[in-house]
Design a protein around this motif. Structure first.
Motif, PDB file in Angstrom:
ATOM      1  N   UNK A  34       0.861  -1.190   0.000  1.00  0.00           N
ATOM      2  CA  UNK A  34       0.000   0.000   0.000  1.00  0.00           C
ATOM      3  C   UNK A  34       0.891   1.231   0.000  1.00  0.00           C
ATOM      4  N   UNK A  35       0.419   2.354  -0.518  1.00  0.00           N
ATOM      5  CA  UNK A  35       1.235   3.570  -0.515  1.00  0.00           C
ATOM      6  C   UNK A  35       1.507   4.037   0.910  1.00  0.00           C
ATOM      7  N   UNK A  36       2.566   4.814   1.127  1.00  0.00           N
ATOM      8  CA  UNK A  36       2.827   5.368   2.460  1.00  0.00           C
ATOM      9  C   UNK A  36       1.626   6.167   2.948  1.00  0.00           C
ATOM     10  N   UNK A  37       1.370   6.190   4.273  1.00  0.00           N
ATOM     11  CA  UNK A  37       0.162   6.859   4.805  1.00  0.00           C
ATOM     12  C   UNK A  37       0.037   8.315   4.384  1.00  0.00           C
ATOM     13  N   UNK A  38       1.150   9.029   4.325  1.00  0.00           N
ATOM     14  CA  UNK A  38       1.074  10.464   4.015  1.00  0.00           C
ATOM     15  C   UNK A  38       1.574  10.772   2.611  1.00  0.00           C
ATOM     16  N   UNK A  39       1.542   9.771   1.743  1.00  0.00           N
ATOM     17  CA  UNK A  39       2.030   9.988   0.382  1.00  0.00           C
ATOM     18  C   UNK A  39       1.091  10.913  -0.376  1.00  0.00           C
ATOM     19  N   UNK A  40       1.648  11.827  -1.102  1.00  0.00           N
ATOM     20  CA  UNK A  40       0.861  12.745  -1.930  1.00  0.00           C
ATOM     21  C   UNK A  40       0.641  12.120  -3.294  1.00  0.00           C
ATOM     22  N   UNK A  41      -0.619  11.937  -3.707  1.00  0.00           N
ATOM     23  CA  UNK A  41      -0.877  11.343  -5.023  1.00  0.00           C
ATOM     24  C   UNK A  41      -0.185  12.133  -6.120  1.00  0.00           C
ATOM     25  N   UNK A  42       0.438  11.407  -7.046  1.00  0.00           N
ATOM     26  CA  UNK A  42       1.123  12.045  -8.151  1.00  0.00           C
ATOM     27  C   UNK A  42       0.497  11.603  -9.469  1.00  0.00           C
ATOM     28  N   UNK A  43       0.676  12.442 -10.474  1.00  0.00           N
ATOM     29  CA  UNK A  43       0.178  12.091 -11.793  1.00  0.00           C
ATOM     30  C   UNK A  43       1.010  10.946 -12.343  1.00  0.00           C
ATOM     31  N   UNK A  44       0.408  10.140 -13.176  1.00  0.00           N
ATOM     32  CA  UNK A  44       1.129   9.025 -13.760  1.00  0.00           C
ATOM     33  C   UNK A  44       0.634   7.694 -13.234  1.00  0.00           C
ATOM     34  N   UNK A  45       1.468   6.696 -13.361  1.00  0.00           N
ATOM     35  CA  UNK A  45       1.110   5.331 -12.980  1.00  0.00           C
ATOM     36  C   UNK A  45       1.041   5.214 -11.456  1.00  0.00           C
TER      37      UNK A  45
END
Length: 268
Positions: A34-45
């Motif tokens: 799963x993505x890191x809890x505070x990861x900021x969504x980025x454009x792309x895959x």
């Protein structure tokens, strides 16, 4: 390249490569679930966000994952990888060691020349320092029962097969590779080097009764052993070679798991 190789892989898959930003260090790219809890969504895959990056620093004490106080030092990259395949420590998940890559064939998939896959890294072998307590013939007995018998015999101070007193324990260099187990007596008191081919090793495990070796300073250490077929002995039979932990950063459980995955796992 690491992201493209790992983004579709199973969680726990990883690559190790030399760091271009930190000379002498290594980069660990790890596919997480799963993505890191505070990861900021980025454009792309979105799959690319599931590949996390860590720095493995090197120094006089060995290698360790940087920036995490709970991370110990390890004597080699394979030792670091093996321990993190047992417990993640500071990583988001345990490292996944694929058994298929431990075979000599097929070869590792093509990739950048400075990247080590899990199998290629572990095929280099890993070595540690342990205290050699002695060897005990176990006849046809193997498995945990052979380890239990050998440990009991050594702790009770039973003489060797020839009736002579057993020599005192000695620190040895314990190396595991796809070829087998090699012991090198660091003090050259008992022997110089002994090699046990992969085909001769039948079992490796800690003492089933969890008995401990008592050091001269009063501290105790876990005991483990491996069972190998005896070569050149009339009637054949097995012998169990018994050891105690010498370095708290190289625990018996990790050594046993490494032998089981790298050595015995190649047979499946």
């Amino acid at each position: 390249p690491a992201v493209s190789l790992l983004k579709a892989a199973a969680p726990g898959s990883f690559l190790v490569r030399r760091s271009s930003s930190f000379p002498g260090a290594f980069g660990l790219a790890l596919r997480v679930g799963v993505p890191p809890p505070r990861a900021t969504p980025r454009a792309g895959d979105p799959q690319e966000q599931l590949v996390r990056h860590f720095l493995i620093e090197t120094g006089p004490r060995g290698v360790r994952i940087r920036g995490c106080p709970e991370e110990p030092y390890f004597g080699s990259l394979p030792a670091l990888v093996l321990q993190h395949s047992i417990t993640p420590i500071s990583l988001p998940c345990t490292l996944r060691i694929p058994h298929a890559e431990l075979q000599e064939e097929p070869p590792d998939p093509p990739g950048p020349p400075n990247v080590s896959t899990a199998g290629a890294l572990l095929r280099q072998g890993a070595a540690c320092s342990v205290l050699f307590l002695g060897s005990v013939g176990t006849e046809a007995l193997t498995g945990p029962q052979a380890v239990a018998k050998a440990v009991g015999s050594l702790l009770e101070g039973a003489p060797s097969a020839g009736g002579s007193p057993r020599p005192p324990p000695s620190p040895v260099h314990f190396k595991v590779s796809a070829q087998g187990i090699t012991l090198t007596d660091r003090q050259r008191k008992l022997f110089f080097r002994r090699h046990y081919p992969v085909s001769s090793v039948t079992h490796c495990g800690t003492d089933p009764q969890d008995r401990r070796w008592t050091n001269s300073d009063g501290s105790t250490a876990r005991i483990f052993g491996f069972v190998a077929k005896q070569a050149g002995v009339p009637g054949g039979g097995n012998a169990c070679h018994v050891f105690a932990e010498l370095d708290p950063e190289q625990p018996a459980g990790a050594i046993v798991t490494f032998v089981t995955k790298v050595l015995l796992g190649t047979r499946h």
